[in-house]
Design an enzyme around this catalytic site. Structure first.
Site: not given
Length: 144
Positions: A9, A15, A115
């Site tokens: 990520c 994440r 995000d």
């Protein structure tokens, strides 16, 4: 098939650590790790990520952010990224990795996993569900 998998990520504190730990639970025989394209190097997982993971039976204990590099890419057979723009970032850092880079949300109609950093608890819960759905689908494909 693939025995080494890298989850990527942006900061490697929300994440990808969740994706890494969830997929590792589903595929214990695989070597699964994570990194970030703009990693917060040596930072622990974000507290909101830790909480949403904990509520769902996943521990992020011991996680420290690390930067995605060309050298790191060579250690993995499959790279799963959270957003389409991460594919381009991976290609810029390690052009040779482009062919083994796919979206974590590939089986969810090529969906980006947004995000949640510095967003609400609900945003983290929503992102967790997307990661969970994607991880279950990847595990099904990677067990075959």
């Amino acid at each position: 098939m693939f025995s080494t998998i890298l989850i990527v990520c942006t900061g490697n504190i929300c994440r990808s650590p969740i994706g890494e730990r969830y997929l590792q639970q589903l595929l214990p025989s695989k070597n699964i790790s994570s990194a970030g394209t703009q990693a917060l190097v040596d930072h622990e997982a974000d507290q909101s990520a830790v909480e949403v993971a904990r509520k769902n039976g996943i521990s992020l204990a011991g996680h420290l952010g690390r930067q995605f590099t060309s050298k790191l890419s060579k250690e993995y057979e499959l790279i799963l990224v959270m957003e389409k723009n991460h594919i381009e970032q991976i290609s810029n850092i390690a052009p040779e990795a482009r062919g083994k880079t796919m979206l974590f949300g590939h089986w969810l109609e090529q969906r980006d996993i947004p995000d949640p950093y510095r967003k609400s608890e609900e945003a983290f819960a929503s992102v967790f569900k997307l990661i969970e759905q994607s991880a279950l689908l990847w595990a099904e494909k990677l067990k075959a």
